[in-house]
Enzyme design. Sequence first.
Site, PDB file in Angstrom:
ATOM      1  N   ASP A 101       0.833  -1.199   0.000  1.00 46.02           N
ATOM      2  CA  ASP A 101       0.000   0.000   0.000  1.00 46.02           C
ATOM      3  C   ASP A 101       0.866   1.246   0.000  1.00 46.02           C
ATOM      4  OD1 ASP A 101      -2.959   1.073   0.773  1.00 46.02           O
ATOM      5  OD2 ASP A 101      -1.433   2.251   1.811  1.00 46.02           O
TER       6      ASP A 101
ATOM      7  N   LYS B  89      -3.076   5.817  -4.209  1.00 46.73           N
ATOM      8  CA  LYS B  89      -4.200   6.710  -3.923  1.00 46.73           C
ATOM      9  C   LYS B  89      -3.978   8.070  -4.572  1.00 46.73           C
ATOM     10  CE  LYS B  89      -4.061   4.638   0.689  1.00 46.73           C
ATOM     11  NZ  LYS B  89      -2.611   4.336   0.681  1.00 46.73           N
TER      12      LYS B  89
ATOM     13  N   TYR C 147       2.459  10.084  -0.054  1.00 46.17           N
ATOM     14  CA  TYR C 147       3.566   9.494   0.711  1.00 46.17           C
ATOM     15  C   TYR C 147       4.919   9.824   0.077  1.00 46.17           C
ATOM     16  CZ  TYR C 147      -0.091   6.445   2.703  1.00 46.17           C
ATOM     17  OH  TYR C 147      -1.215   5.943   3.306  1.00 46.17           O
TER      18      TYR C 147
ATOM     19  N   HIS D 273      -8.051   9.335  -1.818  1.00 48.63           N
ATOM     20  CA  HIS D 273      -7.443   9.351  -0.492  1.00 48.63           C
ATOM     21  C   HIS D 273      -8.283  10.072   0.557  1.00 48.63           C
ATOM     22  CE1 HIS D 273      -3.161   9.037   1.363  1.00 48.63           C
ATOM     23  NE2 HIS D 273      -4.075   8.826   2.278  1.00 48.63           N
TER      24      HIS D 273
END
Length: 313
Positions: free
Chosen positions: A89, A119, A94, A152
């Site tokens: 994931d 996402k 990120y 997200h």
Amino acid sequence: MNQKNHNKGIKRRDFLKTSAAFAGTAMFMGMGTSRLFGATGLSEVSIENVTLNNGVKMPILGFGTYGLNGEVCKDSVADAISLGYRLLDTATVYRNEEFVGAGIRQSGIKREELFITSKVWVDDSGYEKAKKAFQTSLDKLGTDYLDLYLIHRPRGDVKGSWKAMEELYKEGKIRAIGVSNFEPHQLDDLMAGFDVTPAVNQIESHAFFQQNKAHAYMKPHKIQMEAWAPLAEGRNGLFTNETLAAIGKKYNKSNAQVSLRWHYQRGIIAIPRSSQNAHRMENLNIFDFELTESDMRTIAPLDLNKTQFPEWS
């Protein structure tokens, strides 16, 4: 989850298991399993799959990468795959997709054996932006499709993003589409205007925020619940909680293992993250014991019914 970790001074575990403890790991075949081979000390490790509402199978236990970057991220992903994780994931926000991709390549595992999630972030919401963000994610990961792509946050032009994702899904570039951090009324609003029901809703869930109402809502809609921060990142003393420790003592398991087993027995996908190989091994070793109904009832009162991550509210 998203953005920078504010976790401070949290003890990771009160004890760890060695690789020898994996010897008794059981195989669960019920809903279908991914048979995995790796360096856990086991000849074979199996992680059960859940079947999403479009028939796609997704591992019920995976590896989260929030907060991991650079060489640490690359090596952590490669090591996680070697241990047997197949669900990975990540997310645009990120800022580690290229390192996740590098870790995948380092592992030597074929792409089709993995289940990769990313996402689209709020800044990229909307039809055109979401399509561009999706392609950027593919390029960084070094793949030509995603197994799961999520919105997200329920902010920005959600419907524009979903329209783009539906098209990409129908074109075969995404095997399943879903959302993250959506509340029931937001899911209702999304489903009212589109053909494709979200396959997954990834939300905060752990012993201190059990999300029972959200879980009950998703079940009849056949939306799979997935837990981010399934160990609460150690907040509120999860790794040293006396209730979880007492249950774990019966099975020679850590608080983290009891927590992940609790998710598993509720049918919830969990994606714990760690930069330490011993912890990744420990998190994988939850299939050789079973919590009783009494254990599950004992964990239920730990629910504070509120987020442990107020900075993301």
